[in-house]
Structures are given as C-alpha cells and as structure tokens.
Motif scaffolding. Sequence first.
Motif, mmCIF file in Angstrom:
data_model
loop_
_atom_site.group_PDB
_atom_site.id
_atom_site.type_symbol
_atom_site.label_atom_id
_atom_site.label_comp_id
_atom_site.label_asym_id
_atom_site.label_seq_id
_atom_site.Cartn_x
_atom_site.Cartn_y
_atom_site.Cartn_z
ATOM 1 N N TYR A 63 49.643 61.171 55.311
ATOM 2 C CA TYR A 63 48.322 60.778 55.800
ATOM 3 C C TYR A 63 48.227 60.702 57.317
ATOM 4 C CZ TYR A 63 48.270 59.603 50.906
ATOM 5 O OH TYR A 63 48.388 59.671 49.551
ATOM 6 N N ASP B 194 49.113 46.999 41.540
ATOM 7 C CA ASP B 194 48.718 48.390 41.288
ATOM 8 C C ASP B 194 49.219 49.339 42.370
ATOM 9 O OD1 ASP B 194 47.407 47.543 39.006
ATOM 10 O OD2 ASP B 194 45.414 47.576 39.929
ATOM 11 N N ASP B 195 49.596 48.809 43.530
ATOM 12 C CA ASP B 195 50.068 49.634 44.642
ATOM 13 C C ASP B 195 51.571 49.887 44.614
ATOM 14 O OD1 ASP B 195 47.484 49.732 45.846
ATOM 15 O OD2 ASP B 195 47.843 47.750 46.712
ATOM 16 N N ALA C 289 52.886 53.428 44.544
ATOM 17 C CA ALA C 289 52.550 54.270 45.703
ATOM 18 C C ALA C 289 53.378 53.929 46.947
ATOM 19 C CB ALA C 289 51.066 54.127 46.032
ATOM 20 N N TRP D 78 47.509 44.025 49.385
ATOM 21 C CA TRP D 78 48.388 44.780 48.502
ATOM 22 C C TRP D 78 48.319 44.144 47.116
ATOM 23 C CZ3 TRP D 78 50.366 49.292 49.766
ATOM 24 C CH2 TRP D 78 50.642 49.590 51.105
ATOM 25 N N LEU E 45 47.138 54.173 52.058
ATOM 26 C CA LEU E 45 47.600 55.279 52.896
ATOM 27 C C LEU E 45 48.616 54.795 53.927
ATOM 28 C CD1 LEU E 45 44.060 56.787 53.572
ATOM 29 C CD2 LEU E 45 45.598 57.239 51.647
ATOM 30 N N GLY F 143 40.598 51.980 47.712
ATOM 31 C CA GLY F 143 41.425 52.521 46.628
ATOM 32 C C GLY F 143 42.866 52.719 47.050
ATOM 33 N N ALA F 144 43.318 53.955 46.971
ATOM 34 C CA ALA F 144 44.723 54.286 47.202
ATOM 35 C C ALA F 144 45.175 53.891 48.609
ATOM 36 C CB ALA F 144 44.944 55.775 46.997
ATOM 37 N N THR G 258 43.261 51.716 53.603
ATOM 38 C CA THR G 258 42.601 52.645 52.683
ATOM 39 C C THR G 258 41.324 53.149 53.346
ATOM 40 O OG1 THR G 258 41.063 51.179 51.509
ATOM 41 C CG2 THR G 258 43.372 51.113 50.794
#
Length: 180
Positions: free
Chosen positions: A107, A27-28, A31, A24, A85, A82-83, A78
Amino acid sequence: MSGTASPFPEHMQLTGEGLVLRDWTEDDLAAMPALFDHPDIAYWTPIVSPFDAEASRARLVRARRLRADGTAVLLAITVDGGAPLGEVMLRRAPEGTELGYAVGPEYRGRGLAVRAVRVMAAYAFGQLGAEQVILELEAENEASVAVAAKAGFTLLDVPLITGMEKGRPFALQTWGLARP
C-alpha cells in the motif's frame, strides 16, 4: 499514567484526508502479518520480526493495554473503515507527544502515512491539547524523512537519540510539528 483514567477513549475512529483511522480488532489479525512482516519494517521499526499470527495477537493485546494505561493509541489505517493498510501510533512520551507509522508494502506510494500522520496530529492538537507533536526517525530512512517533510514537520535542533535495537545501533533525529 498507570492507575489513572485513560486520556484516550475506549473506542476511537478518526476521519480525514480520505482516511478512516480505527481500532484494531480480532478481524484484523489475519491481515497483520502481510502488513508488518517485511524487511523494511523489521529494520526501521521496533515491531517484532518475524511477524506472524502469534505476533499479531500480541500486538492487539499490547495496543489495548497501552490504551488502557493511557500511554499510547495504535490505530489501523484504512480508507473506508474496512481492511487495514497500515498503522499509526500516538504515544505520550517524556519527550512529548510522539507519532509513528508503518504502511504495508503493498500500500505504499499512496500518501497513506503522510495523511495518517496529519490526521493523528490534528487529534493530538485538538483533543489532547498538545503544543507540538514529534517524529523520531533515522536520517537514512529516506521514506520516513519524506513523510515527515510532506506532513509539515521540520527537523528540530536537539541531540540525536542513540541506542541499540534488534542488534543494531540507531541514531534518531527528532522532527517536530507545532500546534497550528
């Protein structure tokens, strides 16, 4: 293990099963509420609810502290690094090497939890020398029971783990997967 060198690397990235499990990062943070602020996660997991920006920051700090203490590692699930989930966790507990997971509601249904559990179990067997990994689940949590079964875990003949969390009683079954 506090006060000793961490059994976990400072930075981790595990790949397999079409997933990249990674650390982690800051930037997370934005989200994380969409992943964890959901009634299912609030009910079935110890993750704090409501889960907001403050909870995101606290979770990141906690993940880093647990890793530094050598207690647990929490990785973002992920598909490409990237992003995020969801999350998969490996914890060294008195009961053994325990795994846990949470997948964001948007997801679910993609096999992410099953695949993440299998990748993390492979890490536990291959890198940590675990003989068995466990999942502790409530029998009524049908989605998690399905994940356990699909990932190859079997219900162990051990006493239920009972207690209270978030004002409600729980009874956890222990599912196990032995080293291949």
